[in-house]
Design a protein around this motif. Structure first.
Motif, mmCIF file in Angstrom:
data_model
loop_
_atom_site.group_PDB
_atom_site.id
_atom_site.type_symbol
_atom_site.label_atom_id
_atom_site.label_comp_id
_atom_site.label_asym_id
_atom_site.label_seq_id
_atom_site.Cartn_x
_atom_site.Cartn_y
_atom_site.Cartn_z
ATOM 1 N N LEU A 115 -70.859 -27.871 -4.098
ATOM 2 C CA LEU A 115 -70.160 -28.853 -4.893
ATOM 3 C C LEU A 115 -69.445 -29.633 -3.812
ATOM 4 O O LEU A 115 -68.714 -29.023 -3.102
ATOM 5 C CB LEU A 115 -69.302 -28.595 -6.050
ATOM 6 N N HIS A 116 -69.370 -31.098 -3.982
ATOM 7 C CA HIS A 116 -68.488 -31.881 -3.242
ATOM 8 C C HIS A 116 -67.734 -32.571 -4.487
ATOM 9 O O HIS A 116 -68.381 -33.450 -4.851
ATOM 10 C CB HIS A 116 -69.030 -32.920 -2.301
ATOM 11 N N GLY A 117 -66.636 -32.252 -4.521
ATOM 12 C CA GLY A 117 -66.115 -32.703 -6.014
ATOM 13 C C GLY A 117 -66.856 -32.355 -7.293
ATOM 14 O O GLY A 117 -67.047 -31.002 -7.402
ATOM 15 N N SER A 118 -67.392 -33.188 -7.897
ATOM 16 C CA SER A 118 -68.088 -32.943 -8.926
ATOM 17 C C SER A 118 -69.700 -33.140 -8.884
ATOM 18 O O SER A 118 -70.573 -33.058 -9.559
ATOM 19 C CB SER A 118 -67.855 -33.625 -10.182
ATOM 20 N N VAL A 119 -69.996 -33.326 -7.497
ATOM 21 C CA VAL A 119 -71.309 -33.884 -7.144
ATOM 22 C C VAL A 119 -71.925 -32.518 -6.688
ATOM 23 O O VAL A 119 -71.509 -31.953 -5.468
ATOM 24 C CB VAL A 119 -71.281 -34.787 -5.955
ATOM 25 N N GLU A 120 -73.143 -32.002 -7.294
ATOM 26 C CA GLU A 120 -73.848 -30.983 -6.916
ATOM 27 C C GLU A 120 -74.881 -31.427 -5.971
ATOM 28 O O GLU A 120 -75.521 -32.306 -5.883
ATOM 29 C CB GLU A 120 -74.563 -30.397 -8.213
ATOM 30 N N ILE A 121 -74.692 -30.715 -4.695
ATOM 31 C CA ILE A 121 -75.473 -30.949 -3.695
ATOM 32 C C ILE A 121 -76.788 -30.173 -3.432
ATOM 33 O O ILE A 121 -77.938 -30.436 -3.192
ATOM 34 C CB ILE A 121 -74.906 -30.960 -2.144
ATOM 35 N N CYS A 122 -76.717 -28.912 -3.899
ATOM 36 C CA CYS A 122 -77.928 -28.050 -3.855
ATOM 37 C C CYS A 122 -77.543 -26.786 -4.567
ATOM 38 O O CYS A 122 -76.177 -26.380 -5.018
ATOM 39 C CB CYS A 122 -78.526 -27.591 -2.642
ATOM 40 N N ARG A 123 -78.326 -25.894 -4.881
ATOM 41 C CA ARG A 123 -78.030 -24.680 -5.445
ATOM 42 C C ARG A 123 -79.290 -23.530 -5.257
ATOM 43 O O ARG A 123 -80.236 -23.919 -4.746
ATOM 44 C CB ARG A 123 -78.070 -24.818 -6.982
ATOM 45 N N HIS A 124 -78.925 -22.310 -5.419
ATOM 46 C CA HIS A 124 -79.661 -21.146 -4.858
ATOM 47 C C HIS A 124 -80.017 -20.959 -3.634
ATOM 48 O O HIS A 124 -79.534 -19.806 -2.935
ATOM 49 C CB HIS A 124 -81.238 -21.396 -5.731
ATOM 50 N N ARG A 125 -80.397 -21.804 -2.778
ATOM 51 C CA ARG A 125 -80.484 -21.736 -1.543
ATOM 52 C C ARG A 125 -79.902 -23.115 -0.741
ATOM 53 O O ARG A 125 -79.976 -24.135 -1.412
ATOM 54 C CB ARG A 125 -82.046 -21.674 -0.918
ATOM 55 N N CYS A 126 -79.714 -22.918 0.500
ATOM 56 C CA CYS A 126 -79.170 -24.094 1.325
ATOM 57 C C CYS A 126 -80.407 -25.179 1.680
ATOM 58 O O CYS A 126 -81.417 -24.710 2.566
ATOM 59 C CB CYS A 126 -78.606 -23.834 2.508
ATOM 60 N N ASP A 127 -80.177 -26.285 1.056
ATOM 61 C CA ASP A 127 -81.331 -27.314 1.464
ATOM 62 C C ASP A 127 -80.529 -28.144 2.485
ATOM 63 O O ASP A 127 -79.863 -29.122 2.122
ATOM 64 C CB ASP A 127 -81.463 -28.042 -0.048
ATOM 65 N N ALA A 128 -80.862 -27.927 3.788
ATOM 66 C CA ALA A 128 -80.109 -28.335 4.917
ATOM 67 C C ALA A 128 -80.370 -29.908 4.923
ATOM 68 O O ALA A 128 -79.453 -30.752 5.042
ATOM 69 C CB ALA A 128 -80.556 -27.697 6.195
#
Length: 85
Positions: free
Chosen positions: A59-72
Motif C-alpha cells: 500500500l501507498h497510503g490507501s492505494v493498493e499497488i499489488c498483493r500476494h507477489r511483487c508485481d515489479a
C-alpha cells in the motif's frame, strides 16, 4: 498520508511470502526514493477485515499497488508518478 514516500507491506509474523515481497520491493522503492515498512495486518481491525488472508499487500497510503507477489511492473509504474525530491 498518500504523498509520503513510504510503502507499507501488510504482513503477518512468519509469512515467507511477505518476507519475499519486502526483499523484492526494497530495491525498486529505493530507486524512487521510497522506504518500505512492514505492518502487521492484524494490528488494525479494518486491515484484517479487508485483507484477511490476502497478504502480503503493498500500500501507498490507501492505494493498493499489488498483493500476494511483487508485481515489479506495477510498482515501477506507480512509483514513477512521483518525481524525486
Amino acid at each position: 498520508m498518500s504523498q509520503e514516500r513510504v510503502l507499507w507491506v501488510l504482513s503477518r509474523p512468519g509469512c515467507h511470502l511477505c518476507d519475499d515481497m519486502v526483499e523484492e520491493l526494497m530495491p525498486i522503492a529505493r530507486h524512487y526514493g521510497f522506504t518500505v515498512v512492514k505492518r502487521d495486518v492484524d494490528a488494525d481491525p479494518a486491515w484484517r477485515q479487508r485483507y484477511g488472508r490476502a497478504i502480503p499487500v503493498v500500500l501507498h497510503g490507501s492505494v493498493e499497488i499489488c498483493r500476494h507477489r511483487c508485481d515489479a511492473a506495477s510498482v515501477h509504474d506507480y512509483l514513477s508518478r512521483f518525481p524525486l525530491e
